[in-house]
Design an enzyme around this catalytic site. Structure first.
Site, PDB file in Angstrom:
ATOM      1  CE  LYS A 132      -4.262   1.007   2.476  1.00 37.38           C
ATOM      2  NZ  LYS A 132      -5.414   1.014   3.538  1.00 37.38           N
ATOM      3  NE  ARG A 159     -20.839  -4.923   5.233  1.00 40.31           N
ATOM      4  CZ  ARG A 159     -20.138  -5.007   3.922  1.00 40.31           C
ATOM      5  NH1 ARG A 159     -20.164  -4.405   3.026  1.00 40.31           N
ATOM      6  NH2 ARG A 159     -19.533  -5.952   3.846  1.00 40.31           N
ATOM      7  CD  GLU A 166     -18.876  -4.211   8.490  1.00 43.90           C
ATOM      8  OE1 GLU A 166     -18.645  -2.983   7.926  1.00 43.90           O
ATOM      9  OE2 GLU A 166     -19.885  -5.270   7.007  1.00 43.90           O
TER      10      GLU A 166
END
Length: 659
Positions: free
Chosen positions: A294, A408, A380
């Site tokens: 990243k 979600r 979640e």
């Protein structure tokens, strides 16, 4: 040596990449990284993820043929390189009103498919698209997914893998972009498994004489610089693409029935393309495991340990330092301090996050009590169902989520938490309009979604003091779910109350006198949460025109406090102002309670239209939908004068100023 002519301006479609040499591709990758850093520094956006997928994206578009082959991005915040390759170079408009979206957008290009930026759904899309291709007899079309290791912590991704793996003939290529992070470092058993695949192959070989021959082949290949198995794992000077096929045949993916290729160096263009061609030639479901970094190629991002510049505001492109030096306190920081203090006082408080420890404000809690903060990854549903178990076991879980991600876990909140009367607190950050991240990130659905959950208590604090107060009141409730929601950004100064009613409703302002004959004032303004400031501004504008008003903040908007209904009876009209979707929102709930109590005062619910609202600043969007003090007060004046006007634009209508 003369500088080569820039390549990026010559790229307007994926086909333009195919004639380029690897040397030219290396130059192009450098140009792309410089372009992204320069432009995102000016507009803000997802920087680190896009710097990490340059070579992968170039490889995908060179090996496959978009849009004939479907290219899917999960979560989509790493699609900037894809936008450039498909001809969208106007990055000075990125995330600005009317400009480029920060995610894939079908309105921008035929090459974009999934617009939602919620993680872990892309493999399900791939399952559906590839099934459709097969049913349509389009057996020459591939479906390609780029998904991060963080998104693979979501259970939905594995439900899809389970289905795809059952059909060996479908042409699905799933590229795992393994940078060891979602927002922050990826956690959990799956992350550990990927680490094993990356780092443990050589040790496994040494421990098993059966693989000694394979290890010798690897050593020879490395010495000669040639291909071993399916290609050399070049950039990391370790295992090469396909070594896993030779030495660890029973890995997690193959146990599920999918071909595995990797791990490969995701920043080595040639290795990437060799692996993708091998996957394409296999002509069945394949996992390509690519190791990336990243923020690759940009030192400030790589040095930023917290999130490697996952998302940034405006920054200095040379140093990576934020341009803004604002010291205003945020809603998140208020929550962060208060929950840590509460956790210091109560050993039963447990913090839960879904791969967002820092953004939602649980880091200080975690530092002080690491055993009582749980990061479940991007899961979640699991977080909310698990919280019911924690509550059953005597703990009080506090789940901190972005409001948009509550959607979600709705079923779990309804059936696992509420049905079981579990003492669980959800804290919804970034509620309401969030601005430049667009439709899938606005936290505008929660008020309507939560209205009908039996027993649920819902608070919308207006400032820092009422946030701290609501949080303590919420964790004191142990027999029902509680929810606290607040917006993105700075919290502002505290708003004092004139009085607090017995049921906790705050009266913020009264202007003028009640009518001597009726005992009524003109307007009751109900400001929900942060919209209390808008209600106060409306009251000022009305007072300047001689219109009496009362402004209240219910604080707890569900169940509806009795004094809200009593105050409604004392006014000519009631106007509710909320930054959630109007259909089924707080105003609608108050209307129902008024009717049940026989209060026939006219009520107008102001809120957001039931539409997917595109990216723009919060201020621009509120103006667009008619939620500014000037627009609201003008409409109230017109209504009191007997002129019927809409309080906010209806779904599908143009804004009033555009009509």
């Amino acid at each position: 040596m003369a500088k080569h002519e820039a390549l990026l301006p010559t790229i307007s479609q994926p086909q333009d990449l195919k004639p380029l040499s690897y040397e030219q591709l290396s130059e192009l990758a450098e140009e792309i990284r410089e372009f992204i850093v320069t432009n995102v520094a000016a507009t803000g956006g997802h920087l680190g993820p896009n710097l990490g997928v340059v070579e992968l994206t170039l490889g995908i578009h060179r090996v496959f043929d978009s849009p004939k082959d479907s290219i899917l991005f999960d979560t989509g915040h790493q699609s900037y390189v894809h936008k450039l390759v498909t001809g969208r170079h106007a990055f000075d408009t990125l995330r600005q009103k009317g400009g480029l979206s920060g995610y894939p957008d079908r309105g921008e290009s035929e090459h974009d498919i999934i617009e939602s930026s919620h993680a872990s759904s892309s493999i399900s899309w791939a399952d559906g698209i590839s099934r459709a291709h097969r049913l349509n007899g389009e057996d020459d079309r591939y479906t390609v997914v780029l998904i991060g290791d963080g998104a693979l912590t979501g259970g939905m991704a594995w439900e899809a893998v389970n289905n795809i793996a059952a059909d060996r003939d479908r042409k699905v290529v799933i590229i795992v972009n393994d940078n060891g992070r979602s927002y922050a470092p990826t956690i959990g058993g799956f992350a550990n498994q990927l680490t094993t695949l990356k780092q443990g192959v050589v040790d496994r070989v040494r421990l098993d004489n059966r693989y000694e021959k394979a290890l010798d082949a690897v050593r020879v290949g490395l010495q000669k610089g040639g291909a071993v198995g399916q290609g050399i794992y070049r950039g990391l000077h370790g295992m090469k693409a396909g070594i896993k096929d030779v030495v660890v045949p029973n890995g997690i993916f193959e146990d599920l029935g999918m071909k595995y290729v990797g791990p490969i160096d995701g920043h080595d263009q040639e290795a990437v393309e060799q692996a993708l061609r091998a996957a394409k030639n296999y002509a069945g479901p394949v996992i390509v495991h690519a190791i990336t970094e990243k923020g690759h190629g940009y030192a400030p991002a790589r040095a930023h340990e917290d999130d490697q510049f996952h998302a940034v505001g405006q920054i200095d492109p040379m140093t990576g330092k934020a341009v803004s030096t604002s010291t205003k306190e945020s809603w998140t920081s208020v929550f962060a301090r208060e929950i840590k203090d509460i956790a210091d006082e109560r050993e039963d408080i447990v913090g839960i996050t879904g791969a967002m420890l820092i953004p939602v404000g649980l880091r200080e809690f975690a530092k002080a009590h690491p055993e009582r903060v749980i990061d479940v990854g991007i899961a979640e549903q699991h977080a909310i169902a698990m919280s019911a178990g924690l509550a059953y076991g005597g703990m009080h879980p506090v789940i901190a989520l972005y409001a948009t991600f509550l959607n979600r876990g709705f079923d779990q909140l309804l059936m696992d938490v509420a049905l079981h009367k579990a003492g669980v607190t959800l804290v919804l950050d970034r509620s309401g309009i969030t601005g430049p991240d667009g439709a899938s990130h606005h936290g505008m659905w929660d008020l309507a979604l939560l209205q009908f959950i039996p027993g649920l208590h819902l608070a919308a604090p207006r400032d820092a003091s009422t946030l701290r107060e609501a949080l303590r009141e919420a964790v004191a409730i142990d027999n029902a779910p509680t929810v606290i929601r607040y917006p993105k950004g700075s919290v502002g100064e505290d708003i004092p109350a004139l009085e607090r009613r017995e049921d906790g409703v705050d009266v913020l302002v009264r202007t003028g006198q009640a009518h001597p004959d009726t005992g009524q004032r003109d307007v009751l303004l109900v400001g929900v949460g942060a919209m209390a400031r808008v209600a106060l501004a409306v009251s000022d504008l009305l007072a300047a025109q001689g219109i009496e008003s009362t402004v209240i903040d219910p604080r707890w908007v569900m169940p509806v406090p009795a004094s809200v209904i009593e105050l409604a009876r004392e006014h000519r009209i009631v106007v509710t102002i909320e930054d959630g979707v109007r259909a089924g929102g707080v105003g609608a709930r108050i209307r129902q309670e008024m009717r049940a109590a026989g209060v026939d005062t006219a009520l107008s619910e102001l809120g957001l239209p039931a539409e997917f609202i595109p990216h723009a600043s919060r201020e621009q969007i509120l103006e667009e939908v008619g939620l500014t003090p000037e627009q609201i007060s003008a409409d109230i004046v017109a209504q009191l004068s007997g002129v019927k006007v809409p309080y906010a634009r209806e779904e599908g209508q143009k804004p009033r100023h555009a009509q």
